[in-house]
Design a protein around this motif. Structure first.
Motif, short mmCIF file in Angstrom:
data_model
loop_
_atom_site.label_atom_id
_atom_site.label_comp_id
_atom_site.label_asym_id
_atom_site.label_seq_id
_atom_site.Cartn_x
_atom_site.Cartn_y
_atom_site.Cartn_z
N ARG A 103 34.34 29.41 -0.42
CA ARG A 103 35.54 29.26 0.35
C ARG A 103 35.56 28.26 1.41
O ARG A 103 36.60 27.26 1.34
CB ARG A 103 35.91 30.75 0.86
N THR A 104 34.55 28.21 2.05
CA THR A 104 34.08 27.11 3.40
C THR A 104 34.32 25.82 2.66
O THR A 104 35.13 24.73 2.99
CB THR A 104 33.28 27.42 4.14
N SER A 126 35.18 24.77 -0.51
CA SER A 126 36.40 24.46 -1.17
C SER A 126 37.29 23.83 -0.19
O SER A 126 38.09 22.86 -0.37
CB SER A 126 37.07 25.90 -1.63
N MET A 127 37.55 24.27 1.24
CA MET A 127 38.56 24.13 1.98
C MET A 127 37.81 22.81 2.71
O MET A 127 38.73 21.92 2.67
CB MET A 127 38.56 24.92 3.10
N THR A 140 39.15 20.06 -0.11
CA THR A 140 40.62 19.99 -0.63
C THR A 140 41.23 18.65 -0.22
O THR A 140 41.58 18.44 1.14
CB THR A 140 41.36 21.04 0.10
N LEU A 181 44.31 18.34 2.42
CA LEU A 181 44.49 18.99 3.80
C LEU A 181 43.93 17.90 4.79
O LEU A 181 44.06 18.21 5.80
CB LEU A 181 43.52 20.11 3.75
N MET A 187 41.30 25.24 10.90
CA MET A 187 40.83 25.37 9.63
C MET A 187 40.03 26.58 9.52
O MET A 187 39.59 27.23 8.48
CB MET A 187 39.94 24.06 9.21
N PHE A 242 40.13 28.81 6.06
CA PHE A 242 39.34 29.16 5.11
C PHE A 242 38.64 30.84 5.15
O PHE A 242 38.57 31.38 4.22
CB PHE A 242 37.98 28.48 4.92
N GLN A 292 41.12 32.53 3.37
CA GLN A 292 41.22 32.30 1.65
C GLN A 292 39.96 33.25 1.28
O GLN A 292 40.33 33.68 0.25
CB GLN A 292 40.80 30.84 1.49
#
Ligand code: NA
Ligand code: NA
Lengths: 181, 331, 433
Positions: free
Chosen positions: C47-48, C50-51, C54, C57, C284, C288, C291
């Motif tokens: 998840r980290t 992925s963010m 992105t 963002l 952020m 994350f 998420q």
């Protein structure tokens, strides 16, 4: 005690410097995208690297910025009940609840080390048409987790001191002074 | 219909992480029947749950998540990890234009001439059990203005992926890298002149609203993806369940190719007139030009650059070139 | 363990740890880490990363930078001085101005947090300085700020359009209508509230009102911000830049503005960078970890909860519509708009033809409904952003209580859109047939 104080001051300074240097990554992030807009619109020559690069800078910026934000108490909490606790109660409660912090950031560190290391070993590059190396950006996660863990550790040491003695470790010294830039 | 299904002695639970959102071809017509088939054939002993795009992990983390056995199965693409897995360069989504020109040819090249076998070997070293390449629809591109031949590509601002993007650049287009969710707005506002990928995204992302020209023939027939299973999960399966998953995977591949083909025909015949889309089909001259000027040198480049990391890539490129010779696409 | 029990345990622990004052990011991340067991540990890393990957963002820190530069160079203050001079006799005028700027910001950005972070940095100090009520000042920024995903460009609407097979242009037109309706309701509410109780948004003192010289001088204050807004919006709507790139254009433009004011110096550059990384760092990390939390909930079978609710009862058109709204609203208390769509779309979309719901209309209802979720405690992302940005004197309790009237204006918007579907469908029909 003096060893612990030295450790805390060292970590504070380390994360201060990291944050202050990394903060400037926002400017290349901005210039690269402005450059891309100009090249595409005015010259019909879009780059293949601008979005990849700005995204990597942005990622490094926020993940490594976490420790700096934590050092300056910027991590938001809900203090509706918390603010009514005494200094000592706060410290005791934090010693318990911050176990979740260690679980979260500890697992982030533990699981990201082999993951990032595997990327370094094969010199992994991105699948995008530009294909830049991605291992440096993957390495930022274990580094960021380590810095955040260290910063959290300074808090736990302070809490522990308060829980035992009822006084603050840095008595009389505000640990959250406003920045004196 | 109360058939006598033996009560499952031990139920194995797998998580299937898809790359697609609810309502997409795979999550609507292909993965659910696969899951149902496995459930029925195994008498409920292997229970697979579907997770839509990004629910558990995003597409780029599917590979390490399978390695960690956090998810057990995914339909994904080696293209996404060509930067760390050399056989990813052989994945069908990564091939240059006009290598295969029908689904049968794709089956021949991947399933019978041994590309799948090379990829399987390469992935096994990475903790992945590989169940083969499959068709996820043919790759086209579309545009705001008519593009009647390779020569019209000059200055064409297009969002494409992988080797497709390189092809565009080779012929004078200006590939633009943009965040995927911004494609529609970017075309509507004129930041882009067009984009390209599997045909059904033209339909599902409503790109026909902003791009009235659809250009063929397909650059990739088909664009492919792959079925991957976590090796840990695979090794833990009893042999009969392994056979069931393999059988169901063959049906998966066929279902996917069928639904892609039927719905593509429906789009051409029924939807294009409704949307007012003009289909432009390039001739043999353009196809030969792209094949010889770009695709062939690109394949040689892969063999030369990636070959030293994994000899399977050199072997694979040889197979691909021999195949193209046999089918009369190159000399 | 059934999904009902899992839900109770998960959200119960979340409430407990939030209540005990552990920072939000660590509550969400920590629960995600321990709740599912060892096999899901890797979710945190996934998840980290992925963010971090992105691309859309990237707009986030750039808008924060834009706000920081405008604030530190005094351009924001000049703009509020001008608003104050000209709308000074209007009670609550600055709050109204803030909501209008928020609406414009929503039209500049595809992501949700833009309005809140930009106006939290720029507008909040300016309003507090002029004696505006804390609760009103914070609330109007939050309410205006969440218009982001509703007013195009909107990433959430693009996603919904792709999944539900609806015209994205049509959804944008419908979102625009609903967004303007919502923004008007917020303004009407502010005006009525301040008319009844002028101390909430005090007008300019009477003796200063007729000072035309000050009025004219203050006009200068609006020129640069106006040009900045025009250039950012213009760059998007003429196709020069995408919404993500437009954020960079905005930040760059803000630096040009402060250069024109002769206030662009090393100190400004440095302080803006420090302010940006501090806000970005905590923001952020919350996103994350949130998420990861949502992934764990989905991985443990969140969709089964919704399936159970829908399958259990055979219900009519109105009941179903209201049930969908309630499920979306309830999920909005604990997870974000994107996760809500992933959980509910597979269950709700097949119902559309059966019940004859217009998918475009339902999509806009989804956007209105879930944007309310950004404002509802305990897990309201925008509330946490605001807490991190606002001066120390603004407490979480202040923020929680400030949003109450604005959650109501959101719900009124939702009710109007449900009762009069034409409000949403008229513009798309005119534009797209
Ligand atoms: Na927006
Ligand atoms: Na909420």
């Amino acid at each position: 005690m003096s060893f612990l104080k030295t450790f805390i001051i060292f970590v504070d300074n380390l994360n201060d410097w990291m944050g202050k240097i990394l903060g400037f990554l926002i400017y290349p992030t901005m210039f690269i995208l402005v450059y891309e807009v100009i090249m595409r619109y005015a010259f019909n020559k879009p780059t293949i690297w601008a979005h990849d690069t700005s995204c990597m800078l942005y990622g490094a910026h926020f993940i490594l910025g976490g420790a700096y934000a934590l050092r300056w108490g910027a991590f938001v909490n809900v203090e509706v009940f918390y603010q009514r606790f005494s200094l000592r109660t706060k410290a005791v409660v934090d010693l318990v609840t911050w176990m979740l912090f260690y679980a979260f950031v500890g697992i982030l560190l533990w699981k990201s080390v082999p993951w990032a290391w595997a990327s370094v070993m094969v010199q992994e590059y991105s699948n995008s048409p530009w294909g830049p190396p991605v291992w440096p950006i993957k390495l930022t996660i274990p580094v960021a987790a380590t810095l955040v863990l260290l910063q959290g550790l300074t808090k736990t040491i302070k809490d522990f001191y308060i829980a035992v003695t009822g006084r603050e470790l840095f008595a009389g010294v505000a640990t959250e002074v406003t920045e004196d830039n | 219909p109360s058939q006598a299904i033996a009560k499952p002695s031990e139920v194995i639970n797998w998580k299937f992480q898809s790359h697609h959102t609810p309502g997409a071809l795979s999550t609507e017509y292909v993965i659910p029947p696969f899951i149902e088939r496995v459930r029925e054939m195994s008498g409920g002993r292997l229970n697979i749950t579907l997770h839509y795009a990004g629910e558990l992990v995003d597409y780029q983390e599917v590979f390490p998540s399978l390695q960690a056995n956090m998810i057990q199965m995914a339909n994904t693409s080696g293209l996404f990890w060509r930067g760390s897995i050399p056989v990813g360069w052989l994945q069908s989504g990564n091939l240059p234009p006009f290598v295969c020109r029908s689904n049968d040819e794709f089956n021949e090249l991947y399933h019978r001439r041994g590309i799948d076998a090379l990829i399987r070997e390469g992935l096994a070293e990475q903790g992945i059990h590989f169940l083969g390449n499959h068709n996820v629809g043919n790759t086209y591109f579309w545009s705001k203005k008519p593009i009647n031949s390779v020569d019209d590509l000059k200055g064409f601002k297009v969002r494409f992926f992988g080797s497709m993007s390189d092809t565009m650049e080779h012929f004078g287009a200006a590939p633009v890298m943009l965040p995927h969710p911004e494609t529609y707005t970017a075309i509507a506002m004129g930041t882009l002149d067009g984009s390209g990928t599997a045909w059904w995204l033209y339909r599902d992302l409503k790109l026909h609203e902003v791009c009235p020209y659809f250009i063929g023939p397909a650059w990739q027939t088909p664009q492919g993806m792959e079925l991957w299973v976590s090796k840990k999960a695979w090794d833990a399966l009893p042999d009969d369940l392994k056979a069931i998953v393999e059988t169901a995977a063959v049906a998966f591949t066929k279902d996917y190719a069928d639904i892609c083909w039927m719905q593509e025909r429906e789009m051409f015949n029924k939807s294009f007139p409704e949307w007012g889309t003009t289909y432009i089909e390039w001739g043999k001259e353009d196809i030969d030009r792209i094949t010889n000027e770009f695709s062939l040198p690109y394949l040689d480049k892969i063999a030369k650059e990636i070959g030293p990391k994994d000899p399977r890539v050199v072997k694979g490129i040889e197979i691909i070139k021999q195949f193209m010779k046999d089918y009369g696409y190159i000399d | 363990m059934g999904i009902g029990l899992i839900s109770i345990l998960l959200f119960g622990s979340m409430l407990l740890f939030l209540g005990l004052g552990l920072p939000v990011a660590f509550v969400l991340g920590g629960l995600a880490a321990i709740f599912w067991g060892p096999e899901s540990f890797f979710i945190i890393v996934a998840r980290t990363y992925s963010m971090m990957s992105t691309t859309t963002l990237v707009a986030c820190p750039l808008f924060v930078l834009m706000a920081a530069v405008l604030e530190q160079s005094g351009v924001a203050e000049d703009m509020y001085e001008m608003m104050y001079r000209w709308m000074g006799s209007l009670k609550g005028g600055l709050a109204v101005g803030t909501v209008i700027v928020c609406t414009l910001l929503a039209a500049m950005s595809g992501i949700a947090s833009t309005g809140v972070v930009v106006m939290g940095v720029m507008a909040l100090p300016a309003m507090l300085k002029r004696g505006y009520d804390k609760s009103l000042a914070v609330g109007c920024i939050l309410a205006g700020g969440v218009l982001g995903p509703l007013i195009p460009p909107s990433i959430v609407l693009v996603l919904y359009g792709t999944i539900a097979q609806v015209s994205i242009g049509g959804l944008f037109a419908g979102g625009m209508s609903a967004g303007l309706l919502c923004s008007s309701l917020i303004i009407v509410y502010i005006l009525i509230r301040c008319y009844l109780n002028p101390s909430l948004g005090p007008p300019i003192p009477y003796e200063e009102r007729t000072n035309w010289e000050a009025k004219m001088t203050s006009l200068k204050g609006i020129i640069l911000p106006f040009l900045l807004i025009v250039s950012v919006l213009g760059s998007i709507y003429t196709g020069i830049a995408t919404p993500t790139e437009a954020a960079a254009v905005g930040a760059f433009g803000a630096m040009v503005c402060s250069a024109i004011h002769r206030r662009l110096n090393w100190q400004l550059i440095r302080n803006s960078a420090y302010a940006t990384i501090k806000i970005q760092g905590f923001m952020m990390w919350i996103l994350f970890s949130a998420q990861a939390f949502a992934s764990v909930y989905m991985g443990m079978g969140a969709s089964r909860l919704v399936i159970g609710l829908v399958e259990k009862y055979e219900i009519g058109w109105w009941t179903m519509l209201i049930a969908i709204q309630i499920v979306w609203f309830a999920l909005g208390f604990v997870i974000d708009a994107w996760s809500i769509l992933m959980i509910t779309a597979p269950i709700i979309l097949p119902l559309l033809p059966i019940y004859g719901f217009n998918p475009l209309w339902l999509g806009v209802l989804y956007a209105v409904n879930t944007q309310t979720g950004y404002l509802t405690p305990p897990f309201g992302t925008m509330l946490f952003m605001m807490k991190g940005i606002a001066p120390k004197s603004v407490t979480m309790s202040d923020i929680y209580s400030s949003v109450v009237p604005f959650v109501i204006t959101q719900l009124v918007t939702l009710a109007l859109c449900i009762t009069f579907p034409k409000l949403i469908t008229w513009l798309p029909e005119v534009l797209f047939g």
